[in-house]
Write a protein that holds these residues in place. Structure first.
Motif, PDB file in Angstrom:
ATOM      1  N   LEU A 253       0.185  -3.481  -5.067  1.00 38.02           N
ATOM      2  CA  LEU A 253      -0.908  -4.013  -4.265  1.00 38.02           C
ATOM      3  C   LEU A 253      -0.525  -3.976  -2.784  1.00 38.02           C
ATOM      4  CD1 LEU A 253      -2.004  -7.102  -6.365  1.00 38.02           C
ATOM      5  CD2 LEU A 253      -3.483  -5.204  -5.705  1.00 38.02           C
ATOM      6  N   PHE A 254      -1.516  -3.724  -1.936  1.00 39.42           N
ATOM      7  CA  PHE A 254      -1.304  -3.718  -0.498  1.00 39.42           C
ATOM      8  C   PHE A 254      -2.285  -4.692   0.161  1.00 39.42           C
ATOM      9  CE2 PHE A 254      -0.108   0.436  -2.111  1.00 39.42           C
ATOM     10  CZ  PHE A 254       1.140   0.665  -1.529  1.00 39.42           C
ATOM     11  N   GLN A 255      -1.919  -5.132   1.338  1.00 40.88           N
ATOM     12  CA  GLN A 255      -2.757  -5.907   2.238  1.00 40.88           C
ATOM     13  C   GLN A 255      -2.976  -7.352   1.795  1.00 40.88           C
ATOM     14  OE1 GLN A 255      -6.101  -4.116   4.758  1.00 40.88           O
ATOM     15  NE2 GLN A 255      -7.243  -5.075   3.082  1.00 40.88           N
ATOM     16  N   ASN A 256      -3.192  -7.572   0.494  1.00 40.18           N
ATOM     17  CA  ASN A 256      -3.408  -8.926   0.003  1.00 40.18           C
ATOM     18  C   ASN A 256      -3.347  -8.916  -1.521  1.00 40.18           C
ATOM     19  OD1 ASN A 256      -3.814 -11.650   0.243  1.00 40.18           O
ATOM     20  ND2 ASN A 256      -5.958 -11.524   0.878  1.00 40.18           N
TER      21      ASN A 256
ATOM     22  N   PRO B  76      -9.606  -8.356   1.505  1.00 37.67           N
ATOM     23  CA  PRO B  76      -9.504  -7.773   0.166  1.00 37.67           C
ATOM     24  C   PRO B  76      -8.143  -7.138  -0.084  1.00 37.67           C
ATOM     25  CG  PRO B  76     -10.719  -6.297   1.607  1.00 37.67           C
ATOM     26  CD  PRO B  76     -10.447  -7.541   2.402  1.00 37.67           C
ATOM     27  N   GLY B  77      -7.750  -7.109  -1.338  1.00 35.59           N
ATOM     28  CA  GLY B  77      -6.559  -6.378  -1.722  1.00 35.59           C
ATOM     29  C   GLY B  77      -6.844  -4.892  -1.829  1.00 35.59           C
ATOM     30  N   ILE B  78      -5.773  -4.077  -1.817  1.00 32.80           N
ATOM     31  CA  ILE B  78      -5.891  -2.618  -1.923  1.00 32.80           C
ATOM     32  C   ILE B  78      -4.931  -2.134  -2.994  1.00 32.80           C
ATOM     33  CG2 ILE B  78      -5.578  -0.407  -0.744  1.00 32.80           C
ATOM     34  CD1 ILE B  78      -6.209  -1.788   1.876  1.00 32.80           C
ATOM     35  N   GLN B  79      -5.426  -1.270  -3.884  1.00 31.68           N
ATOM     36  CA  GLN B  79      -4.584  -0.659  -4.910  1.00 31.68           C
ATOM     37  C   GLN B  79      -4.998   0.799  -5.060  1.00 31.68           C
ATOM     38  OE1 GLN B  79      -4.592  -2.768  -8.618  1.00 31.68           O
ATOM     39  NE2 GLN B  79      -2.739  -1.792  -9.355  1.00 31.68           N
TER      40      GLN B  79
END
Length: 505
Positions: free
Chosen positions: A39-42, A27-30
């Motif tokens: 956005l982080f991670q994806n 999952p993405g992280i915001q």
């Protein structure tokens, strides 16, 4: 007499992918706070696009003498088939929105065990599998009764078809929309002096838009778009890559240790029965005059008027009774209760807001059910619980009242000298209406918006000047010979008056 027959076939096959760098299972992280956050991670979504098209044209021309002049008849047919696949899925099935530390405002997005709390977003996906078919037969006559006058008249009979294949159901491909119509065209070109130095032209034509999936992707039965849910609270996490299925989420609803029992839902999946579908088209009128001044100068003045008609979109036939109006609504941020300000720095007050009656009724029932019920929603009474109705009747059809009118006037001067040339043009444009494009949805709200035919809030102040077209435009181009056999040029443009409406979402 002369005649010719030509045949052409052309097509393309393409694919395009926008994929997250961590794979579709992560999952993405915001960060969940005001302002645009990275956005982080994806990435939030993966998207795969695949358009294809193949078509052909067969044209027969015959030219013969006529009244001392000439006449050319053109007869032909066009055919095109195409597909468009658009699959947009949320990476990991959800997106995490962790809260920063309330004291410091900081957060370590790599350490989920330090997050004070976490919100999450679900859905908002696209699964489109569409096919289009365009077919047409045309007849055009170019008549030149005298050498300095040409009259062209013709008509085009077209048929447009759109098909959808549901991706997530067992249903097969079905015909979503079909229309047929005739496009008349008439033009005149007059060389007034017969010396090709002063020519006046006028033309009227009707042009139907080729079939595109955007016209029928909201037909009932295809389930192209999915709603988006936002949960303001989430479970305690130790791994930022942890994911849940919707079933696991629903089994883990808890105000303190799981997902919040209540959620915000953005309705994105509106669709409707196709009724009285007509293909969008434009009526265009053009008039121009060209005048030569000597062998090296030419000036041109032109005016174009275009009116879009049969703008297609979703319409809720019960919209007037499905929504209720609230006035002078102050807007605050839900998570922090802080004031939201308008573009002038004043507290944002919405003069009119339309609320869906099912939401309004639920709010009144919730307030009445409290141990000590407070006042109802301003402007309503608890007796309205028994009278508020919610019965959407959505159809995909020609949007009543949708309009779009384009007017453009232009003047230009051009010169061709022995060692230099240049041109100067001045253009004034006016684009007005209630709809920015050829469809009544996806133009004023989110890209998934059902449009003002379903959502009355999107119809507030909708009539007026439309964006993306400058009201005034000046272009200058000069080129010429330089030393040592070099040639150079400059180009300049000046535009102003591109209309923009401040918006709140």
């Amino acid at each position: 007499n002369q005649s010719s027959l030509s045949a052409r076939v052309a097509g393309f096959n393409a694919s395009e992918s926008h994929l997250g760098y961590a794979g579709d299972s992560v999952p993405g992280i915001q960060v969940y706070q005001l302002g645009r956050e990275p956005l982080f991670q994806n990435s939030t979504f993966d998207e795969r696009l695949k358009p294809t098209s193949v078509g052909g044209n067969l044209t027969y021309k015959r030219e013969s003498s006529f009244w001392g002049g000439s006449n050319q008849i053109v007869v032909g047919a066009d055919y095109r088939r195409g597909t468009f696949r658009d699959v947009k899925t949320r990476n990991g099935g959800l997106t995490w929105f962790p809260y920063p530390d309330q004291t410091t405002g900081l957060i370590d997005v790599t350490r989920a065990d330090t997050w004070p709390d976490v919100a999450s977003a679900w859905g908002g996906e696209v699964h489109l599998d569409s096919d289009v078919e365009d077919a047409a037969a045309f007849l055009q006559d170019y008549m030149t009764p005298v050498p300095n006058l040409t009259i062209s008249a013709g008509a085009r009979l077209g048929r447009w078809s759109g098909y959808l294949t549901p991706i997530d159901t067992a249903g097969g491909r079905f015909l979503a929309a079909r229309a047929q119509a005739v496009d008349p065209r008439l033009g005149i070109s007059w060389d007034i002096g017969g010396r090709n130095d002063f020519v006046v032209k006028a033309h009227y034509g009707r042009y139907h838009q080729g079939m595109n999936s955007v016209f029928f992707d909201r037909a009932e039965g295809a389930s192209v778009y999915s709603n988006e849910r936002f949960y303001l609270q989430g479970p305690n996490l130790t791994d930022p890559k942890e994911v849940f299925t919707p079933a696991e989420r629903d089994a883990n609803l808890n105000t303190f240790t799981g997902f919040s029992p209540t959620f915000l839902e953005s309705i994105l999946n509106e669709a409707g029965k196709v009724e009285n579908y007509r293909q969008p088209y434009v009526d265009q009128f053009l008039v121009s005059a060209e005048k030569k001044f000597g062998p090296r100068w030419k000036a041109e003045i032109s005016y174009v008027n275009r009116v879009n008609r049969d703008i297609v979109g979703l319409v809720d036939r019960n919209r007037a009774t499905d929504y209720s109006k609230l006035t002078n609504v102050a807007v605050t941020d839900r998570s922090t209760s802080s004031t939201i300000y308008d573009e002038y720095g004043n507290p944002l007050i919405l003069p009119v807001v339309y609320v869906a009656n099912n939401d309004l009724k639920a709010e009144l029932i919730g307030r009445l059910g409290l141990r000590n019920p407070g006042p109802p929603v301003p402007g309503f009474t608890y007796a309205d619980i028994n009278t508020l109705t919610w019965n959407p009747d959505i159809v995909l059809t020609t949007v009543p009242g949708a309009k779009r009118t384009y007017d453009q006037a232009s003047i230009s001067v051009r010169t061709e000298q022995q060692s230099s040339n240049g041109s100067l043009s001045v253009t004034a444009t006016r684009l007005e209406g209630t709809i920015a494009g050829l469809t009544g949805f996806g133009t004023t709200g989110t890209e998934f918006s059902a449009g003002s035919g379903v959502r009355p809030n999107e119809g507030i102040n909708e009539d007026g000047r439309l964006p993306d077209v400058p009201a005034f435009d000046v272009k200058l181009w000069l080129s010429g010979d330089l030393i040592y056999n070099f040639r150079g040029g400059i180009f300049g443009t000046y535009t102003l008056g591109n209309y923009l409406t401040p918006g709140f979402q």
